[in-house]
Design a protein around this motif. Sequence first.
Motif, PDB file in Angstrom:
ATOM      1  N   SER A  68       0.511  -1.404  -0.279  1.00 32.20           N
ATOM      2  CA  SER A  68       0.321  -0.203   0.188  1.00 32.20           C
ATOM      3  C   SER A  68       0.920   1.406   0.624  1.00 32.20           C
ATOM      4  O   SER A  68       1.816   1.569   0.320  1.00 32.20           O
ATOM      5  N   THR A  69       0.461   2.041  -0.903  1.00 28.35           N
ATOM      6  CA  THR A  69       1.387   3.919  -0.443  1.00 28.35           C
ATOM      7  C   THR A  69       0.058   4.704  -0.721  1.00 28.35           C
ATOM      8  O   THR A  69      -1.202   4.339  -1.003  1.00 28.35           O
ATOM      9  N   SER A  77      -3.559   3.207  -2.581  1.00 32.07           N
ATOM     10  CA  SER A  77      -3.516   2.627  -3.721  1.00 32.07           C
ATOM     11  C   SER A  77      -2.800   1.233  -3.398  1.00 32.07           C
ATOM     12  O   SER A  77      -2.175   1.837  -2.425  1.00 32.07           O
ATOM     13  N   ARG A  79      -1.609  -3.061  -4.698  1.00 29.49           N
ATOM     14  CA  ARG A  79      -0.855  -3.730  -5.213  1.00 29.49           C
ATOM     15  C   ARG A  79      -0.773  -4.950  -4.602  1.00 29.49           C
ATOM     16  O   ARG A  79       0.212  -5.193  -3.390  1.00 29.49           O
ATOM     17  N   ARG A 100       2.846   3.471 -11.683  1.00 27.91           N
ATOM     18  CA  ARG A 100       1.900   4.226 -10.155  1.00 27.91           C
ATOM     19  C   ARG A 100       2.593   4.331  -9.044  1.00 27.91           C
ATOM     20  O   ARG A 100       2.685   5.057  -8.000  1.00 27.91           O
ATOM     21  N   LYS A 101       2.933   3.063  -8.351  1.00 33.62           N
ATOM     22  CA  LYS A 101       3.995   2.864  -7.219  1.00 33.62           C
ATOM     23  C   LYS A 101       4.705   3.290  -6.862  1.00 33.62           C
ATOM     24  O   LYS A 101       5.648   4.483  -6.192  1.00 33.62           O
ATOM     25  N   GLU A 104       4.266   7.181  -6.521  1.00 32.85           N
ATOM     26  CA  GLU A 104       3.899   7.598  -4.845  1.00 32.85           C
ATOM     27  C   GLU A 104       4.964   7.640  -4.525  1.00 32.85           C
ATOM     28  O   GLU A 104       5.391   8.208  -3.636  1.00 32.85           O
ATOM     29  N   ALA A 111       5.009   3.283   3.034  1.00 28.43           N
ATOM     30  CA  ALA A 111       4.239   1.885   2.721  1.00 28.43           C
ATOM     31  C   ALA A 111       4.421   0.949   3.683  1.00 28.43           C
ATOM     32  O   ALA A 111       4.620   0.838   4.744  1.00 28.43           O
ATOM     33  N   SER A 159       2.133   0.195 -15.479  1.00 32.74           N
ATOM     34  CA  SER A 159       0.912   1.519 -15.548  1.00 32.74           C
ATOM     35  C   SER A 159       0.304   2.467 -16.392  1.00 32.74           C
ATOM     36  O   SER A 159      -0.139   3.495 -16.025  1.00 32.74           O
TER      37      SER A 159
END
Length: 230
Positions: A68-69, A77, A79, A100-101, A104, A111, A159
Amino acid sequence: MPEGAGSVHPVGDSVVTAQFLRSLPSLAGPLPAFDPEAAPAEPDPLFARWLSEAVEAGVVEPHAMTLSTVDPAGRPSARVLILKHLEGGRWAFASGSGSRKGKELANTPWAALTFYWPLLGRQVRVRGAVEAAGADESAADFLARSPGARGAGLIGNQSEPLTDFAERDRVLDESTARAAADPRLVAPEWTVYRVVADEVEFWQGEEHRRHIRLHYTRDAEGWARRLLWP
Ligand SMILES: Cc1cc2nc3c(=O)[nH]c(=O)nc-3n(C[C@H](O)[C@H](O)[C@H](O)COP(=O)(O)O)c2cc1C
Protein backbone atom coordinates in the motif's frame (compact mmCIF):
# COMPACT_ATOMS: atom_id res chain seq x y z
CA MET A 1 -18.29 -24.23 -2.86
CA PRO A 2 -19.16 -23.63 0.81
CA GLU A 3 -22.28 -25.26 2.22
CA GLY A 4 -25.36 -23.18 1.37
CA ALA A 5 -23.52 -20.90 -1.03
CA GLY A 6 -24.90 -22.69 -4.11
CA SER A 7 -28.47 -21.76 -3.20
CA VAL A 8 -27.74 -18.17 -2.14
CA HIS A 9 -26.68 -16.47 -5.36
CA PRO A 10 -25.68 -12.84 -5.60
CA VAL A 11 -28.67 -10.90 -7.00
CA GLY A 12 -28.36 -9.71 -10.60
CA ASP A 13 -25.08 -9.14 -12.40
CA SER A 14 -23.79 -6.23 -10.37
CA VAL A 15 -25.01 -6.77 -6.82
CA VAL A 16 -23.24 -9.00 -4.33
CA THR A 17 -25.64 -9.54 -1.50
CA ALA A 18 -24.81 -9.47 2.19
CA GLN A 19 -26.65 -12.80 2.48
CA PHE A 20 -24.35 -14.44 -0.05
CA LEU A 21 -21.24 -12.96 1.53
CA ARG A 22 -22.37 -14.09 4.98
CA SER A 23 -22.70 -17.64 3.64
CA LEU A 24 -18.97 -17.76 2.84
CA PRO A 25 -16.90 -19.05 5.74
CA SER A 26 -13.94 -17.13 7.13
CA LEU A 27 -11.41 -18.28 9.74
CA ALA A 28 -13.17 -21.66 9.63
CA GLY A 29 -10.19 -23.55 11.04
CA PRO A 30 -8.80 -25.69 12.38
CA LEU A 31 -6.19 -22.97 12.97
CA PRO A 32 -2.78 -23.39 14.60
CA ALA A 33 -1.96 -22.21 18.11
CA PHE A 34 0.36 -19.23 18.62
CA ASP A 35 2.10 -18.51 21.91
CA PRO A 36 3.22 -14.86 21.89
CA GLU A 37 5.16 -15.43 25.15
CA ALA A 38 7.52 -17.70 23.21
CA ALA A 39 7.96 -15.22 20.35
CA PRO A 40 11.47 -13.92 19.60
CA ALA A 41 12.60 -10.41 20.58
CA GLU A 42 12.66 -9.31 16.92
CA PRO A 43 10.10 -9.88 14.17
CA ASP A 44 12.30 -11.29 11.36
CA PRO A 45 12.79 -14.80 12.85
CA LEU A 46 9.08 -15.06 13.63
CA PHE A 47 8.24 -14.11 10.03
CA ALA A 48 10.74 -16.69 8.76
CA ARG A 49 9.04 -19.34 10.91
CA TRP A 50 5.52 -18.36 9.89
CA LEU A 51 6.54 -18.31 6.20
CA SER A 52 7.98 -21.86 6.46
CA GLU A 53 4.82 -22.99 8.19
CA ALA A 54 2.73 -21.43 5.42
CA VAL A 55 4.80 -23.32 2.81
CA GLU A 56 4.42 -26.59 4.77
CA ALA A 57 0.64 -26.03 5.08
CA GLY A 58 0.38 -25.66 1.29
CA VAL A 59 -0.48 -21.92 1.18
CA VAL A 60 -0.28 -20.86 -2.47
CA GLU A 61 2.19 -18.01 -3.13
CA PRO A 62 2.88 -17.31 0.54
CA HIS A 63 5.51 -14.76 -0.51
CA ALA A 64 2.85 -12.61 -2.23
CA MET A 65 1.94 -9.49 -0.28
CA THR A 66 -0.18 -6.37 -0.70
CA LEU A 67 1.86 -3.18 -0.97
CA SER A 68 0.00 0.00 0.00
CA THR A 69 1.24 3.45 -0.99
CA VAL A 70 -0.31 6.93 -1.02
CA ASP A 71 -0.54 9.65 -3.66
CA PRO A 72 0.30 13.32 -2.94
CA ALA A 73 -3.27 13.90 -1.69
CA GLY A 74 -2.92 11.06 0.83
CA ARG A 75 -5.21 8.73 -1.16
CA PRO A 76 -4.05 5.13 -0.79
CA SER A 77 -3.60 2.54 -3.54
CA ALA A 78 -2.64 -1.09 -3.09
CA ARG A 79 -1.48 -3.99 -5.24
CA VAL A 80 0.03 -7.47 -4.83
CA LEU A 81 3.80 -7.98 -5.21
CA ILE A 82 6.33 -10.67 -4.40
CA LEU A 83 8.62 -10.38 -1.37
CA LYS A 84 12.21 -10.55 -2.66
CA HIS A 85 14.31 -10.54 0.50
CA LEU A 86 14.07 -9.92 4.22
CA GLU A 87 17.09 -9.09 6.33
CA GLY A 88 17.74 -6.71 9.22
CA GLY A 89 14.11 -5.55 9.29
CA ARG A 90 14.27 -4.53 5.61
CA TRP A 91 11.55 -6.04 3.40
CA ALA A 92 12.51 -5.91 -0.29
CA PHE A 93 10.36 -5.89 -3.41
CA ALA A 94 11.16 -4.92 -7.00
CA SER A 95 9.28 -2.88 -9.59
CA GLY A 96 9.61 -0.15 -12.19
CA SER A 97 10.25 3.35 -10.81
CA GLY A 98 7.98 4.85 -13.48
CA SER A 99 4.95 2.79 -12.38
CA ARG A 100 2.17 4.26 -10.29
CA LYS A 101 3.67 2.78 -7.12
CA GLY A 102 7.14 4.02 -8.14
CA LYS A 103 5.85 7.57 -8.59
CA GLU A 104 3.92 7.43 -5.32
CA LEU A 105 6.98 6.16 -3.46
CA ALA A 106 9.16 8.90 -4.98
CA ASN A 107 6.71 11.43 -3.58
CA THR A 108 5.91 9.74 -0.25
CA PRO A 109 8.54 7.13 0.67
CA TRP A 110 6.35 5.28 3.16
CA ALA A 111 4.52 2.00 2.64
CA ALA A 112 2.61 -0.83 4.27
CA LEU A 113 2.84 -4.54 3.40
CA THR A 114 0.18 -7.12 4.21
CA PHE A 115 0.44 -10.91 3.99
CA TYR A 116 -2.60 -13.16 4.49
CA TRP A 117 -2.38 -16.94 4.72
CA PRO A 118 -6.00 -18.18 4.89
CA LEU A 119 -5.18 -21.85 5.54
CA LEU A 120 -3.50 -20.78 8.80
CA GLY A 121 -5.71 -17.78 9.63
CA ARG A 122 -2.57 -15.67 9.81
CA GLN A 123 -1.95 -12.08 8.76
CA VAL A 124 1.33 -10.14 8.94
CA ARG A 125 1.33 -6.35 8.67
CA VAL A 126 4.47 -4.28 8.11
CA ARG A 127 4.90 -0.51 7.97
CA GLY A 128 7.92 1.69 7.45
CA ALA A 129 9.90 4.18 5.41
CA VAL A 130 10.92 3.03 1.93
CA GLU A 131 14.44 3.25 0.52
CA ALA A 132 15.55 2.43 -3.01
CA ALA A 133 18.54 0.10 -3.40
CA GLY A 134 21.53 1.20 -5.45
CA ALA A 135 21.75 0.65 -9.21
CA ASP A 136 24.00 -2.44 -8.84
CA GLU A 137 21.60 -4.28 -6.55
CA SER A 138 18.60 -3.40 -8.73
CA ALA A 139 20.49 -4.56 -11.84
CA ALA A 140 21.45 -7.87 -10.16
CA ASP A 141 17.78 -8.48 -9.29
CA PHE A 142 16.76 -7.70 -12.87
CA LEU A 143 19.39 -10.00 -14.38
CA ALA A 144 18.24 -12.90 -12.17
CA ARG A 145 14.78 -12.79 -13.81
CA SER A 146 13.66 -15.07 -16.65
CA PRO A 147 13.99 -13.77 -20.25
CA GLY A 148 10.21 -13.25 -20.37
CA ALA A 149 10.21 -11.23 -17.16
CA ARG A 150 13.25 -9.25 -18.34
CA GLY A 151 11.50 -8.63 -21.65
CA ALA A 152 8.44 -7.26 -19.85
CA GLY A 153 10.65 -5.12 -17.60
CA LEU A 154 12.60 -3.69 -20.52
CA ILE A 155 9.44 -2.18 -22.00
CA GLY A 156 9.41 0.12 -18.98
CA ASN A 157 5.85 1.46 -19.31
CA GLN A 158 4.12 -0.33 -16.43
CA SER A 159 0.87 1.38 -15.37
CA GLU A 160 0.63 3.42 -18.63
CA PRO A 161 -2.70 3.21 -20.55
CA LEU A 162 -2.83 0.36 -23.13
CA THR A 163 -5.01 0.64 -26.22
CA ASP A 164 -4.25 -2.52 -28.13
CA PHE A 165 -3.39 -6.14 -27.17
CA ALA A 166 -1.77 -6.72 -30.58
CA GLU A 167 0.60 -3.80 -29.89
CA ARG A 168 1.33 -5.25 -26.43
CA ASP A 169 2.16 -8.66 -27.91
CA ARG A 170 4.37 -7.18 -30.62
CA VAL A 171 6.33 -5.01 -28.16
CA LEU A 172 6.58 -7.85 -25.61
CA ASP A 173 7.84 -10.36 -28.22
CA GLU A 174 10.39 -7.85 -29.50
CA SER A 175 11.52 -6.98 -26.00
CA THR A 176 11.78 -10.62 -24.89
CA ALA A 177 13.90 -11.39 -27.97
CA ARG A 178 16.21 -8.45 -27.05
CA ALA A 179 16.48 -9.79 -23.47
CA ALA A 180 17.28 -13.30 -24.71
CA ALA A 181 19.89 -11.99 -27.21
CA ASP A 182 21.66 -9.87 -24.59
CA PRO A 183 21.44 -11.41 -21.10
CA ARG A 184 23.28 -8.37 -19.64
CA LEU A 185 20.64 -5.86 -20.74
CA VAL A 186 19.14 -4.08 -17.70
CA ALA A 187 15.98 -1.98 -17.57
CA PRO A 188 17.10 1.41 -16.19
CA GLU A 189 13.82 1.89 -14.31
CA TRP A 190 13.97 -1.47 -12.52
CA THR A 191 14.35 -0.79 -8.82
CA VAL A 192 14.66 -2.86 -5.69
CA TYR A 193 12.84 -1.05 -2.89
CA ARG A 194 13.07 -1.86 0.82
CA VAL A 195 10.51 -1.14 3.49
CA VAL A 196 12.56 -0.36 6.61
CA ALA A 197 10.07 -1.70 9.12
CA ASP A 198 9.29 0.26 12.25
CA GLU A 199 6.15 -1.77 12.95
CA VAL A 200 5.40 -5.45 12.34
CA GLU A 201 2.24 -7.15 13.57
CA PHE A 202 1.59 -10.90 13.70
CA TRP A 203 -2.10 -11.72 13.73
CA GLN A 204 -3.28 -15.25 14.53
CA GLY A 205 -6.99 -15.82 13.95
CA GLU A 206 -9.03 -18.01 16.29
CA GLU A 207 -12.45 -19.50 15.54
CA HIS A 208 -14.09 -17.96 18.62
CA ARG A 209 -12.74 -14.43 18.08
CA ARG A 210 -9.87 -14.90 20.54
CA HIS A 211 -7.49 -13.61 17.89
CA ILE A 212 -3.93 -12.96 19.02
CA ARG A 213 -2.18 -9.76 17.90
CA LEU A 214 1.52 -9.40 18.65
CA HIS A 215 2.73 -5.93 17.69
CA TYR A 216 6.44 -5.14 17.37
CA THR A 217 7.62 -1.51 17.20
CA ARG A 218 11.16 -0.31 16.57
CA ASP A 219 12.84 2.81 17.92
CA ALA A 220 16.46 3.85 18.51
CA GLU A 221 16.74 1.29 21.35
CA GLY A 222 15.61 -1.64 19.21
CA TRP A 223 12.40 -3.69 19.03
CA ALA A 224 9.67 -3.73 21.67
CA ARG A 225 6.65 -6.07 21.79
CA ARG A 226 3.13 -5.78 23.11
CA LEU A 227 -0.23 -7.44 22.66
CA LEU A 228 -3.19 -5.62 21.06
CA TRP A 229 -6.90 -6.15 21.57
CA PRO A 230 -8.34 -8.06 18.65
C1 LIG B 1 1.03 -12.68 -7.33
C2 LIG B 1 1.44 -11.38 -7.98
C3 LIG B 1 2.78 -11.01 -7.95
C4 LIG B 1 3.19 -9.79 -8.50
N1 LIG B 1 4.50 -9.43 -8.38
C5 LIG B 1 4.89 -8.22 -8.84
C6 LIG B 1 6.23 -7.77 -8.61
O1 LIG B 1 7.06 -8.45 -7.94
N2 LIG B 1 6.59 -6.55 -9.13
C7 LIG B 1 5.69 -5.76 -9.82
O2 LIG B 1 6.07 -4.66 -10.26
N3 LIG B 1 4.41 -6.14 -10.03
C8 LIG B 1 3.99 -7.35 -9.56
N4 LIG B 1 2.67 -7.76 -9.74
C9 LIG B 1 1.75 -6.84 -10.47
C10 LIG B 1 1.24 -5.75 -9.50
O3 LIG B 1 0.18 -6.27 -8.70
C11 LIG B 1 0.72 -4.48 -10.21
O4 LIG B 1 -0.31 -4.81 -11.11
C12 LIG B 1 1.80 -3.74 -10.98
O5 LIG B 1 3.02 -3.70 -10.24
C13 LIG B 1 1.35 -2.30 -11.29
O6 LIG B 1 1.05 -1.62 -10.08
P1 LIG B 1 0.95 -0.01 -10.01
O7 LIG B 1 0.19 0.43 -11.24
O8 LIG B 1 0.19 0.30 -8.76
O9 LIG B 1 2.34 0.53 -9.98
C14 LIG B 1 2.23 -8.96 -9.17
C15 LIG B 1 0.89 -9.34 -9.21
C16 LIG B 1 0.50 -10.53 -8.61
C17 LIG B 1 -0.97 -10.88 -8.62
